[in-house]
Write an enzyme that holds these catalytic residues in place. Structure first.
Site, PDB file in Angstrom:
ATOM      1  N   GLU A   1       0.843  -1.191   0.000  1.00 26.81           N
ATOM      2  CA  GLU A   1       0.000   0.000   0.000  1.00 26.81           C
ATOM      3  C   GLU A   1       0.885   1.251   0.000  1.00 26.81           C
ATOM      4  O   GLU A   1       1.797   1.381   0.810  1.00 26.81           O
ATOM      5  CB  GLU A   1      -0.909  -0.005   1.226  1.00 26.81           C
TER       6      GLU A   1
ATOM      7  N   ARG B   1     -17.640   3.508   4.878  1.00 25.21           N
ATOM      8  CA  ARG B   1     -16.521   2.883   4.172  1.00 25.21           C
ATOM      9  C   ARG B   1     -15.370   2.571   5.129  1.00 25.21           C
ATOM     10  O   ARG B   1     -14.741   1.518   5.042  1.00 25.21           O
ATOM     11  CB  ARG B   1     -16.038   3.807   3.051  1.00 25.21           C
TER      12      ARG B   1
ATOM     13  N   TYR C   1     -28.863   7.785   3.344  1.00 19.41           N
ATOM     14  CA  TYR C   1     -29.218   6.535   4.025  1.00 19.41           C
ATOM     15  C   TYR C   1     -28.468   6.430   5.340  1.00 19.41           C
ATOM     16  O   TYR C   1     -27.439   7.089   5.547  1.00 19.41           O
ATOM     17  CB  TYR C   1     -28.930   5.324   3.130  1.00 19.41           C
TER      18      TYR C   1
END
Length: 395
Positions: free
Chosen positions: A30, A104, A213
């Site tokens: 990463e 997320r 939402y």
């Protein structure tokens, strides 16, 4: 088999965890120095939750997600409401898994924890790769002149600006879709009761739409507002805008939309870019997945779910063709490319549907919504998405 996954986002971590559970030796590289997922909310439909269950993450999801009772369409100026489809128990009964909405960052953390539980040092941060070289049965991953990894297979899961993709096929050439999107997170306690109901809402109007939402057990509300606009084309998840600018983009919209915008803590905006679907994802022992090969506009709520599906199907293919990983990667591409292309095209079509000029006036809007969101049309657009089984689909 040694597998290097480039990118520790949702797709890369899903692939890593699925591979590790099948006995593969996996290293995740990463470029960020810190594992911190940006972004806001995600809708994880039953086909995505099927994947997360196969990875053993259902208990973690039950602690972090919200489960909407259904989805509703509302008209931009009057607030008139139509039921889109029921979720909750209906989703579990029909598809075997729930429809969940999550932050997320929460899903990202669950995947990180799952990977580290299998191999504590699996994820290496602060590694920016700039070259991938295939040498016979090995793939060498380099950063400058330094070799950072040698593997039997490399998976490029490094997102829409994929360096692995650039190594394979050259520069990315996106085009502006003509739409910018606002996003942000709202503390549910700041909203009136009727805007905290456990439903996903899609406000539709001429040239724009709004989605909101619940997330994190209903403690948060995710907001996305998409508007057709020219003159600003910054493709970034971290570009900060202002509440006043966002309100201006939705001037004249229902007071509920104004309330949502005024309640945003920090509104972010990004330009939505369109990209052609790639005709090919695998090159020898290197393959792409997720946004690296099929980035999509966010209007079918399947971007993250496609990455989840990719990760599991990739692991199944490499397991099935352990003796010939190149063939396994070709099977992965063939198993996934038609479905993901259909999603990319369907997302683009939804942008036009959500922003249709017929929605400008209440009289024409009612007949348009009745037609476009009839039970038959909704089933046609969503049933094939939700029924997909990444754990058993033929390879």
């Amino acid at each position: 088999m040694r597998v290097v996954v480039v990118g520790a986002g949702i797709g890369g971590l899903t692939a890593a965890l699925a591979l590790m559970r099948r006995g593969f030796d996996v290293q995740v590289l990463e470029q960020a120095r810190e594992l911190r997922e940006v972004g806001a909310g995600l809708q994880i439909s039953p086909n995505g939750n099927r994947v997360l269950d196969a990875l053993g993450l259902t208990p973690a999801l039950s602690r972090i997600a919200a489960e909407p009772a259904g989805k509703k369409v509302r008209l931009w100026n009057t607030g008139q409401t139509w039921n889109l489809f029921d979720l909750g128990a209906t989703s579990r009964e029909r598809y075997g898994f729930p429809y969940l909405t999550v932050h997320r960052a929460d899903l990202h953390r669950a995947l990180i924890d799952g990977v580290k539980a299998m191999k504590p040092d699996a994820i290496k941060t602060g590694v920016r790769i700039d070259h991938v070289e295939q040498c016979g049965a090995e793939v060498i991953v380099r950063s400058g002149d330094a070799t950072v990894a040698v593997a039997d297979v490399v998976v490029g899961a490094d997102g829409v600006h994929s360096q692995v993709r650039q190594c394979l096929i050259g520069e990315d050439r996106p085009s502006f879709s003509g739409i910018i999107a606002w996003r942000g997170v709202i503390e549910a306690s700041r909203l009136p009761d009727h805007l905290r109901q456990p439903y996903g809402y899609n406000w539709v109007g001429p040239g724009a739409h709004v989605i909101h939402y619940p997330m994190r057990r209903g403690e948060l509300v995710n907001f996305v507002g998409a508007v057709e606009q020219q003159g600003w084309e910054v493709e970034s998840w971290s570009e900060v805008g202002s509440v006043e600018e966002c309100l201006s983009d939705f001037k004249g919209w229902h007071e509920d939309v104004q309330t949502l915008i005024r309640s945003l803590h920090t509104p972010y905006r990004w330009a939505l870019m369109g990209r052609e679907t790639l005709p090919r994802w695998s090159y020898g022992r290197v393959a792409l997945l997720g946004d690296a090969c099929h980035p999509t506009l966010p209007f079918l709520a399947q971007g993250a779910v496609m990455a989840l599906e990719d990760g599991l199907v990739l692991a199944r293919c490499l397991e099935a063709w352990k003796s010939d990983p190149e063939l396994g990667l070709q099977h992965f591409e063939r198993a996934r490319i038609d479905r993901t292309s259909r999603i990319v095209n369907g997302s683009a079509a939804n942008a036009k549907r959500f922003h249709n000029p017929q929605l400008a006036h209440a009289d024409g809007a009612a007949s348009y919504v009745d037609e476009q969101w009839s039970e038959e049309r909704v089933k046609e657009r969503y049933e094939w998405l939700f029924e997909y089984k990444a754990d058993t689909v033929p390879l």
